[in-house]
Design a protein around this motif. Structure first.
Motif, PDB file in Angstrom:
ATOM      1  N   ALA A 282      38.173  54.391  51.339  1.00 40.69           N
ATOM      2  CA  ALA A 282      38.823  53.241  51.962  1.00 40.69           C
ATOM      3  C   ALA A 282      38.058  51.955  51.674  1.00 40.69           C
ATOM      4  O   ALA A 282      38.649  50.918  51.339  1.00 40.69           O
ATOM      5  N   LEU A 283      36.737  52.000  51.780  1.00 41.64           N
ATOM      6  CA  LEU A 283      35.923  50.819  51.499  1.00 41.64           C
ATOM      7  C   LEU A 283      36.022  50.407  50.037  1.00 41.64           C
ATOM      8  O   LEU A 283      35.971  49.224  49.706  1.00 41.64           O
ATOM      9  N   SER A 284      36.159  51.409  49.167  1.00 35.73           N
ATOM     10  CA  SER A 284      36.348  51.101  47.753  1.00 35.73           C
ATOM     11  C   SER A 284      37.694  50.441  47.518  1.00 35.73           C
ATOM     12  O   SER A 284      37.806  49.470  46.760  1.00 35.73           O
ATOM     13  N   LEU A 285      38.724  50.936  48.177  1.00 32.80           N
ATOM     14  CA  LEU A 285      40.067  50.395  47.989  1.00 32.80           C
ATOM     15  C   LEU A 285      40.162  48.940  48.425  1.00 32.80           C
ATOM     16  O   LEU A 285      40.854  48.137  47.792  1.00 32.80           O
ATOM     17  N   TYR A 290      32.334  43.542  48.002  1.00 29.54           N
ATOM     18  CA  TYR A 290      32.463  42.163  47.541  1.00 29.54           C
ATOM     19  C   TYR A 290      32.904  41.222  48.659  1.00 29.54           C
ATOM     20  O   TYR A 290      32.922  39.998  48.459  1.00 29.54           O
ATOM     21  N   ALA A 291      33.262  41.773  49.792  1.00 28.18           N
ATOM     22  CA  ALA A 291      33.677  40.978  50.954  1.00 28.18           C
ATOM     23  C   ALA A 291      34.640  39.863  50.571  1.00 28.18           C
ATOM     24  O   ALA A 291      34.346  38.676  50.710  1.00 28.18           O
ATOM     25  N   PRO A 292      35.841  40.220  50.053  1.00 26.57           N
ATOM     26  CA  PRO A 292      36.805  39.190  49.655  1.00 26.57           C
ATOM     27  C   PRO A 292      37.163  38.275  50.819  1.00 26.57           C
ATOM     28  O   PRO A 292      37.442  38.731  51.923  1.00 26.57           O
ATOM     29  N   TYR A 514      23.360  45.610  43.852  1.00 29.81           N
ATOM     30  CA  TYR A 514      23.914  46.839  44.413  1.00 29.81           C
ATOM     31  C   TYR A 514      23.021  47.442  45.490  1.00 29.81           C
ATOM     32  O   TYR A 514      23.470  48.316  46.245  1.00 29.81           O
ATOM     33  N   LEU A 515      21.783  47.027  45.544  1.00 28.88           N
ATOM     34  CA  LEU A 515      20.872  47.593  46.542  1.00 28.88           C
ATOM     35  C   LEU A 515      21.263  47.199  47.966  1.00 28.88           C
ATOM     36  O   LEU A 515      20.751  47.771  48.926  1.00 28.88           O
TER      37      LEU A 515
END
Length: 759
Positions: A282-285, A290-292, A514-515
């Motif tokens: 879900a978070l990937s979707l 990137y917090a759009p 990414y960290l």
């Protein structure tokens, strides 16, 4: 009108003319094809297609699977993987030209009886659309997944035109269902593929709304849309569970049921979004990492965003001309496109509903929806902070629109040509090409302007800069090193070199950005753990097993005589150290000191805030020191600069080694702080190692032949990194009386300085 593609114009049917035109476009793209990977996302997508990895969210599963199949089918050629994936982009874009040709034929054929004129309109439209700068440069380098989306949009647009002629038939119903399936599959590639959705809905509802709302059509259409998109819910979590080397967002699910069960989830702004029950997926979707920003919170004034769009539009038609000439070309092609639009709306409003709505969607509506910050190269006086601007030029997001503008410019050019031939003689025009057509043909030469004046900057042949940067950076570090990088351009090309070409897989590349996630360091922990007895990373080279061994055959010769000892522990601290629990930044309450080792310490100032990513950098460095070398990429100054590590870093080529011990000047080490007193970079230089790397190892001959750095978004930092390496080396050699070596380094430094655009 049914089957106009099968009508002959001259010796060939219009379908064959479409194929020949697409073939010409394909040849153009292949002749200007990039020989290897480029900067930004190109390396990431080539690599993930080759190893069936998962690129950045949401994972683009259709591209990854299509890319892997293409990779396997073209393997017999023996050509490099990157070149073959670039050729895939060229092929898909040429396929889009084929379907746009057929769509244009069906549109223009509704109001032009002379099929020769229909042919001219289609050729002009497709050729101008294909040679628009952004379309061209995204087609001869697979930087993104957009060629596949362009193919989907063009196919759906053609099918919509076919449907219109058969809307009242069973075949028409099947076409609606087919379009839904194609859109669903395209959605699993990128949301760009869904851009025709609004236009298609308006077109179908206005033309035959009963057919669209027929449950026997609507039900299967919705079902097949979901089937096409289901690749996102099935491939992504299944492949993630196999732990590929590149597994961004780690969208693994406990069960397939959780991967397909709908559930709403809140993003970082508290907005409720429809996703699935499996939280990682879900978070990937919703692209959580990137917090759009919500579109209701404008990141820049709409006027600035439209000005940025005009800047990109201005690039499309004559990119190599100076600003004045480029503007003239842009005004010309805008005029031609407006003529094409006016001709279309006046002659055939039915099909204009689709094409006009699509153009509105991919221009004005898309500018509003994307809600970009200030452009990368605009409004610096009004918004001087880096955070207020995009990190790079974003013209590629509007690629469908630029292709459509080109198509309408071609229609406008053909319309003017047709009017001119009629105006020269009021007598009826012949059915084919008459003398008046040929006399007016010079007007059509305007359609070649983008080809001639974009070629110089769209041609990517001979561009090895990204691949060679990765090579030079990886060879700058010692065996089993940890190499901290900063972002896309000093990370993705390194991934490509390691996973596709198999070079320096012993190096652990760690990108700081990414960290800050809760999954990346856990993957690195598994990737860098020592192999158990009987365990080997080579047993499954595309998935995470354990620390990969050092292969001297892939390393520079200068490491051949070095005593190499495999690491005894993972580069990532165990979870009980608290590294996994970091979820928010830490505020320094008062002035203090941090200590990384007995030799390495630094000040902490009251009020400083360290993000989870920055805190993990320090923890990983502490864990690795004494067990494996620790390096920071020369392009990663924000990573080491936050901790003030410069006094403990020594330049070796394009990387800085963290030295856990005293630094003293010698025949090898040179302290250049006196000569670069205001430099934010580390001023210690390993004169011998850097000299060997610059002279004997680095691959820069192609860049040294350039007079211009092609990518404006990397123009300052990439050649700038080379400049500093050579400038520091030049001063070091001069201090030791090596005049010839110093002059050699200075000459190269000056060349790289010119490539940055510095005076």
């Amino acid at each position: 009108m049914s089957g106009i593609e099968q009508e002959k114009v001259g010796p060939l049917t219009l379908r064959v003319w479409a194929l020949l035109t697409a073939l010409a476009v394909w040849v153009l793209y292949l002749l200007t094809l990039a020989p290897t990977v480029g900067f930004w996302d190109a390396s990431e997508y080539v690599t993930t297609a080759h190893i069936l990895g998962l690129p950045h969210p949401p994972g683009n599963p259709l591209f990854v699977t299509v890319g892997r199949v293409w990779d396997l089918l073209t393997g017999f050629t023996g050509l490099p993987v990157a070149l073959r994936i670039n050729a895939l982009g060229a092929t898909l874009s040429a396929g889009a030209s084929f379907f746009w040709f057929l769509a244009v034929v069906r549109i223009v054929g509704r109001f032009r009886e002379n099929r020769h004129e229909v042919l001219v309109a289609a050729v002009a439209a497709v050729w101008i659309g294909a040679t628009a700068f952004t379309v061209w440069t995204q087609s001869n380098l697979n930087e993104k997944v957009y060629p596949l989306s362009m193919f989907v949009v063009a196919l759906v647009s053609y099918l919509a035109m076919v449907w219109m002629e058969q809307a009242d038939t069973a075949r028409g119903n099947r076409l609606l269902v087919l379009m839904a399936l194609v859109l669903g599959l395209g959605w699993a590639n990128h949301t760009m593929s869904m851009l025709p959705g609004l236009a298609l809905a308006a077109f179908v509802l206005l033309h035959r709304w009963r057919a669209a709302l027929n449950p026997r059509v609507l039900g299967p259409a919705v079902a097949l849309l979901a089937v096409g998109y289901s690749l996102q819910f099935l491939f992504v979590p299944i492949r993630s569970a196999q732990n590929p080397i590149i597994d961004e967002a780690d969208p693994e699910c406990p069960s397939l049921v959780s991967a397909v069960t709908p559930r709403r989830i809140n993003d970082q702004y508290g907005q409720s979004k429809l996703a699935v029950a499996c939280e990682p997926l879900a978070l990937s979707l919703i692209r959580d990492q990137y917090a759009p920003t919500p579109i209701t919170e404008r990141q820049a004034p709409l006027t600035a965003q439209m000005a940025n769009y005009w800047q990109y539009f201005d690039w499309q038609w004559a990119r190599s001309l100076p600003p004045g000439g480029r503007l003239a070309a842009s005004v010309l092609f805008l005029f031609l496109a407006l003529v094409g639009l006016w001709t279309h709306v006046r002659k055939d409003r039915k099909t204009f509903v689709y094409a006009g709505t699509l153009l509105f969607t991919v221009t004005l509506l898309l500018v509003y929806y994307l809600n970009f910050r200030y452009g990368y190269s605009m409004y610096w006086e009004e918004a001087p902070l880096l955070a207020a601007h995009e990190v790079r030029e974003r013209d590629y997001f509007f690629i469908i629109g630029f292709q459509l503008w080109g198509i309408y410019a071609g229609l406008g050019l053909a319309a003017l040509w047709g009017r001119w031939t009629a105006a020269r003689d009021p007598a009826p025009l012949p059915a084919g090409f008459g003398p008046r057509h040929r006399r007016a043909a010079a007007l059509l030469a305007l359609g070649l302007i983008p080809f001639f004046f974009n070629f110089g900057q769209a041609d990517r042949t001979g561009d090895h800069a990204a691949r060679n940067l990765a090579y030079n950076m990886l060879q700058s570090v010692e065996p089993y090193a940890v190499l901290f990088t900063y972002g896309d351009n000093d990370t993705f090309p390194l991934w490509y070199l390691q996973e596709v070409e198999g070079l320096r897989r012993d190096v652990t590349v760690i990108v700081q950005s990414y960290l800050g996630t809760n999954w990346y360091h856990k993957q690195l922990r598994r990737l860098t753990k020592p192999c158990e007895p009987g365990e080997s990373a080579e047993d499954s080279p595309t998935t995470v097993v354990c620390q990969r061994s050092f292969d001297p055959s892939t390393a520079a010769d200068l490491y051949a005589d070095m005593t190499v000892t495999p690491p005894t522990r993972s580069a990532i601290p165990p979870s009980d150290t608290g590294i996994d629990a970091l979820s928010r930044g830490q505020l320094i309450p008062e002035d203090s000191t941090y200590r990384l080792s007995d030799w390495i310490a630094g000040p902490l100032r009251e009020g400083d805030v360290f993000s989870p990513a920055e805190l993990r950098v320090l923890q990983i460095a502490r864990q690795s020191l004494g067990d494996r070398p620790v390096y920071f990429a020369a392009t990663a100054s924000p990573v080491y600069g936050k901790w003030g590590l410069q006094p403990h870093l020594v330049r070796q080529g394009l990387a800085f080694k963290l030295v856990d011990g005293p630094l003293e000047e010698s025949g090898t080490l040179v302290d250049l702080s006196e000569y670069f007193p205001d430099s934010p970079l580390p001023t210690w230089n390993d004169r011998v190692r850097t000299g060997e790397l610059l002279e004997d190892v680095f691959l820069v001959d192609d860049v040294l032949a350039w007079n211009r750095w092609p990518d404006p978004s990397t123009r300052s930092n990439i050649p700038g990194a080379y400049y500093m390496a050579h400038a520091f080396q030049g001063v070091s050699e001069e201090l030791y009386g090596n005049t010839e070596a110093a002059e050699w380094a200075y000459r190269r430094a000056n060349h790289f300085a010119r490539l940055t655009g510095a005076d």
